[in-house]
Design an enzyme around this catalytic site. Structure first.
Site, PDB file in Angstrom:
ATOM      1  N   HIS A  10       3.203  -2.695  -4.351  1.00  0.00           N
ATOM      2  CA  HIS A  10       3.277  -2.281  -2.950  1.00  0.00           C
ATOM      3  C   HIS A  10       3.837  -3.405  -2.075  1.00  0.00           C
ATOM      4  CE1 HIS A  10      -0.056  -4.882  -1.794  1.00  0.00           C
ATOM      5  NE2 HIS A  10      -0.634  -4.517  -2.936  1.00  0.00           N
ATOM      6  N   GLU A  90      -5.898  -0.965  -7.617  1.00  0.00           N
ATOM      7  CA  GLU A  90      -5.992  -2.398  -7.885  1.00  0.00           C
ATOM      8  C   GLU A  90      -7.298  -2.745  -8.600  1.00  0.00           C
ATOM      9  OE1 GLU A  90      -4.848  -5.060  -8.763  1.00  0.00           O
ATOM     10  OE2 GLU A  90      -4.124  -6.145  -7.020  1.00  0.00           O
TER      11      GLU A  90
END
Length: 195
Positions: A10, A90
Site C-alpha cells: 500500500h 498486515e
C-alpha cells in the site's frame, strides 16, 4: 508456482511517515500514498503487457483497499471491482501497534532482544509471528486463479518473498519494503520495479 504475482505494498500513510507500527490498525493513505498508488498502476501495466486479464485482490484494511482502487482506476478499470481477503492483512504487532521501534527499545528491551534473536518466530505481546503470518498468507495465495495483482502490506510482502523467492527468513524480516513499487514474483525469483 507458474503464475505471476504483481505484489504491491500500500501507499504511504501518516503512520508510515512517523515510523509507527500500524499492524492491524486501519490507517488511511496520505497524499503521497495516493500518488504512489497511481504510480504502481503504470508499473503493473508495463510488466503485465495489459492488466485487464489479471485477477485483483487486496487486504481489506483501508490503506491497501484504497491503493487497489486508485491502481484500478488508473488502469481504466472499475475501482471497486476487486476481492478483499482478510488473510492478506498486515502482521499483528499486538500491544506494540502505534509505537515506533526506538520507543519499543526503551520501553520493552527484553522483548526486543528476544525478537532480535529470532525475528521470524518471535510473537509480540498480543500479536503474531512471521511464521504464523506466512501460514495464513500462503493459504490465500494458493487460491489465486492465475496471474494476479495483490495489494497488501510490508509484512505480507516479506513473507511472500521468503515463500516464493527463497529469501532467508532473517533477511526477509529486515527487508525495507518500498511503497510505490511492484514486486513481480515469478519462477522462484522476484524483480523490483518502479515507475
Amino acid at each position: 508456482m507458474t503464475r505471476r504475482i504483481f505484489l504491491v505494498r500500500h501507499g504511504e500513510t501518516d503512520w508510515n511517515l512517523a515510523g509507527r507500527l500500524q499492524g492491524t490498525n486501519d490507517i488511511p493513505l496520505n497524499d503521497l500514498g495516493r500518488e504512489q498508488a497511481a504510480e504502481t498502476a503504470r508499473v503493473v501495466e508495463r510488466l503485465s503487457g495489459g492488466a485487464r486479464h489479471l485477477d485483483f485482490v487486496a487486504s481489506p484494511l483501508s490503506r491497501a483497499a484504497q491503493t487497489m482502487a486508485i491502481l484500478r482506476a488508473e488502469l481504466g478499470l472499475s475501482p471497486d471491482a476487486f476481492r478483499r481477503d482478510a488473510r492478506l492483512r498486515e502482521i499483528s504487532f499486538g500491544r506494540w501497534e502505534g509505537s515506533t521501534w526506538p520507543e519499543l527499545r526503551r520501553r520493552d528491551p527484553v522483548s526486543l532482544a528476544a525478537r532480535d534473536a529470532d525475528p521470524w518466530n518471535f510473537t509480540p505481546p498480543g500479536g503474531e509471528s512471521y511464521a504464523a503470518l506466512s501460514t495464513r498468507v500462503l493459504d490465500a495465495i494458493a487460491e489465486l486463479p492465475g496471474d494476479s495483482v495483490v495489494v497488501t502490506h510490508g509484512g505480507v510482502v516479506r513473507a511472500m518473498l521468503h515463500a516464493f523467492a527463497g529469501m532467508p527468513p532473517a533477511q526477509a524480516v529486515e527487508l525495507p519494503v518500498r511503497q510505490g513499487a511492484v514486486y513481480l514474483i515469478e519462477n522462484g525469483a522476484f524483480e523490483l520495479a518502479v515507475a
